[in-house]
Design an enzyme around this catalytic site. Sequence first.
Site, PDB file in Angstrom:
ATOM      1  N   PRO A 133       0.843  -1.215   0.000  1.00  0.00           N
ATOM      2  CA  PRO A 133       0.000   0.000   0.000  1.00  0.00           C
ATOM      3  C   PRO A 133       0.874   1.259   0.000  1.00  0.00           C
ATOM      4  O   PRO A 133       1.806   1.360   0.788  1.00  0.00           O
ATOM      5  CB  PRO A 133      -0.786  -0.112   1.314  1.00  0.00           C
ATOM      6  N   GLU A 134       0.577   2.175  -0.912  1.00  0.00           N
ATOM      7  CA  GLU A 134       1.306   3.440  -1.005  1.00  0.00           C
ATOM      8  C   GLU A 134       0.344   4.571  -0.632  1.00  0.00           C
ATOM      9  O   GLU A 134      -0.762   4.303  -0.158  1.00  0.00           O
ATOM     10  CB  GLU A 134       1.866   3.606  -2.427  1.00  0.00           C
TER      11      GLU A 134
END
Length: 270
Positions: A2-3
Site C-alpha cells: 500500500p502506497e
Amino acid sequence: MPELPEVETIKNELLPHVIGRCITGIDLCWDGIVRYPSPDEFRNRLLGQTITWLTRRGKYLIFSLTSTGFLIIHLKMSGSLLLKTTTALDERFVRAIIYLDNETAILFRDPRKFGRMWLVPDTGEIASKLGPEPLSPAFTPELLAQLLQNRSAPVKALLLDQARIAGIGNMYADEALFASRIHPLRPGESLSPEEIAHLHQAIQKVLRAGIKNKGASIENYFRPDGAPGTAHFEFQVAHHRGQTCPVCGTPLQRIVVRNRGTYLCPNCQS
Ligand SMILES: [Zn+2]
C-alpha cells in the site's frame, strides 16, 4: 505494498466508522505486530481509549486517542485494515483485532507479517523522519529540485526514499516516471528544470488518480469493506510484465533499481 493512495483511501473509508468510538477490546493474534511498547502494555493502555481523529502521514495511519497519545499503523508489504461486524470475524491472516463500541471491529490482516503498530505519546519521532507530503502545497517544483540536486542516485531510488518525499512507493514511482518520460536510472542531479516540472506534475497526477480510484489492488490491498480498488486499471506500465508501451507499442522493459522491480518504456523514457 500500500502506497499513499491506498493508505489515504483506507483512512477516508475508516474515518466515519471510528471517530468518537471507544476501544472495548484488543486481540493480538500475533504479538510481533506490536513494535512499541510491550504487547501487554499496548493492550492495557489502548483499552478504554476513544479515537478522536484519524489521519495519514506518508504511508502511516495515525489514530489520535483521548489520553494515551497515538496509535500508529504501517501496513508494509501486505497489510490491510478490514472493518467487520463482531459476528463476522472469520478472516485468514488476521494478526490483531481492535473492537469498537459500535459492534464493529478493525481487523489487521497481514499475510506476510511485515505490518507494525506503535502506541506513542507523540508523532514527532515518526513524522520527523519523513519528507514532505507530495500533495501538500509545500511540495513545489522548486522543492523537488532541491531534493534531487547534487544526488547521483537513480531518480527512482530518490522518489522511493521516504525521508525525501513521503508516501510514494514502487508502483506510483514507475507511473510518474513514465508519465514524465524520464528513465528511472537517470541520476537525480541530471534532470533539467523542465524535466523536474514534468515529474512534479506527474507525481501529483498519478497519486490523485490513485486516490480517486480507491487504490490499486494488485496483490493484497483491500479497502476496509473488503472491496478492491481500481487504480491499477489505469496504470500504464507498473506491473505490466510482458506488455507493450501504450504510447509507442515498444515492448516494456523490466529492470531492477535498488532491489525493486521497475517497469519502463525504453523508447519513451530517456
Ligand atoms: Zn513507449
